[in-house]
Scaffold this active site. Sequence first.
Site, short mmCIF file in Angstrom:
data_model
loop_
_atom_site.label_atom_id
_atom_site.label_comp_id
_atom_site.label_asym_id
_atom_site.label_seq_id
_atom_site.Cartn_x
_atom_site.Cartn_y
_atom_site.Cartn_z
N ASP A 80 0.82 -1.21 0.00
CA ASP A 80 0.00 0.00 0.00
C ASP A 80 0.86 1.26 0.00
O ASP A 80 1.50 1.56 1.00
CB ASP A 80 -0.89 -0.05 1.24
CG ASP A 80 -1.92 1.06 1.28
OD1 ASP A 80 -1.98 1.85 0.33
OD2 ASP A 80 -2.66 1.13 2.26
N ASP A 126 -1.72 7.63 -5.79
CA ASP A 126 -2.14 6.54 -4.92
C ASP A 126 -2.34 5.29 -5.76
O ASP A 126 -3.27 5.22 -6.55
CB ASP A 126 -3.42 6.90 -4.17
CG ASP A 126 -3.81 5.84 -3.16
OD1 ASP A 126 -2.95 5.00 -2.82
OD2 ASP A 126 -4.96 5.84 -2.72
#
Length: 442
Positions: free
Chosen positions: A114, A324
């Site tokens: 992540d 992201d």
Amino acid sequence: MVASFSSCSPLPALVIVFSIYLYTFALVEAGDNGGFSVDIIHRDSFLSPSYDPSVTHFERLQNAFRRSISRVNNFKQSVISQFEVSTQVFPNGGSYLMKISFGTPPVETLAIVDTGSDLIWIQCKPCEQCYKQKDPLFDPNNSSTYLNLSCKSKQCDLLGSGGDCSAKSNACEYSYAYGDTSFTNGLLATETFTLGSTSGRSVPLPNKIFGCGHKNLGIFTERENGIVGLGGGPLSLISQLKSSIGGKFSYCLVPLENENATSKLNFGSEAVVSGDDVVSTPLVSKDPLTFYYLTLEGISIGNKRLAYKNSSTVGADEGNIFLDSGSTLTTLPIDLYDNLESEVKKLIDGESVRDPIGLLSLCYKADTDVNVSITAHFSGGADLKLKQLNTFVKMSEELVCFAFIPQDGVSVFGNIAQMDFLVGHDLEKRKVYFKPADCSKQ
């Protein structure tokens, strides 16, 4: 993933990711110069242990979009000698997986990778409250290199308000929450991480900080044993390896439809992005440190350029958008999105239709030609010409939709917009590089 520490004043949320979570399902490959590489796969890839053949490609996409929107809503609230690492990446509904071992002897586990969060954590014994996982829980009592950190340690201070002190043991406790209501609580510790090698040589990373989670719940599958944070905060894997990798890492995300393809997550000298077709833009330093902020000056659609404006300033704010890998969709301020959607409609010869599940704002029948020219203009002259696969996504056999959504308060450059680009980060030069690529061949 967007997450926040939940103690005193919460740290900014780190939503679900690289939605895209980078799940590194990976074996590490030794390089000629002493480096290594790790394979990463999509959570829904055919190659993933968590692959569920009963779920259709389009259902996986819809689930990824829901996670992405939830993630963005959370963002809105919070807003060794030198070596190289390469990790293979596989597309799968907006999330990615990583294989990493903890302890001595090493215990292999699968974790979500992540870029939108920092903490590295896995589920541990004894478990007070855990979600179901197929692999055995990590037992720190079986590792000779596991060490709980004191609540007075410098490492515990890195948790900020997310750290607390165990009344029983004086050990550092952490509490970390994500935007989709997932959370992990446990003890902060140091341990040896090990990345496997396709050449038969494993790569140990001693004394790395991670969370041994004793209370963890959320929307995890049975094969996801935790999260490896790749954000910019001090507890992430990137920050803990920063001096060893020269602050460099890069990734190349394969398109969503390539569910059995892989590419690599690279570190160190292997992460350098070069060539005549490379563009670069400055990284902007701002809070929270987790996110990789850029400045988006505007977007061109056809021959018309739309400026990213803020009513309180002249021109675009610095650091007005962040990369992201864990968010599938790109979010833009409502005014900019509305203008962009209006121009897109003018250039597409077809009538827009409603998304029956109400996730995306602009959709067309699947046989409509939606190949329009869209360029994202980042500061420093980084003009990123997006392909159709970066701007429209097939939601079903009958429907294609625009992969941008309106959202005030936070702007996110999601993973669909980044697919088939080699995206490099140089944290020492404070720059991000983009290079068009066929990520399935990286």
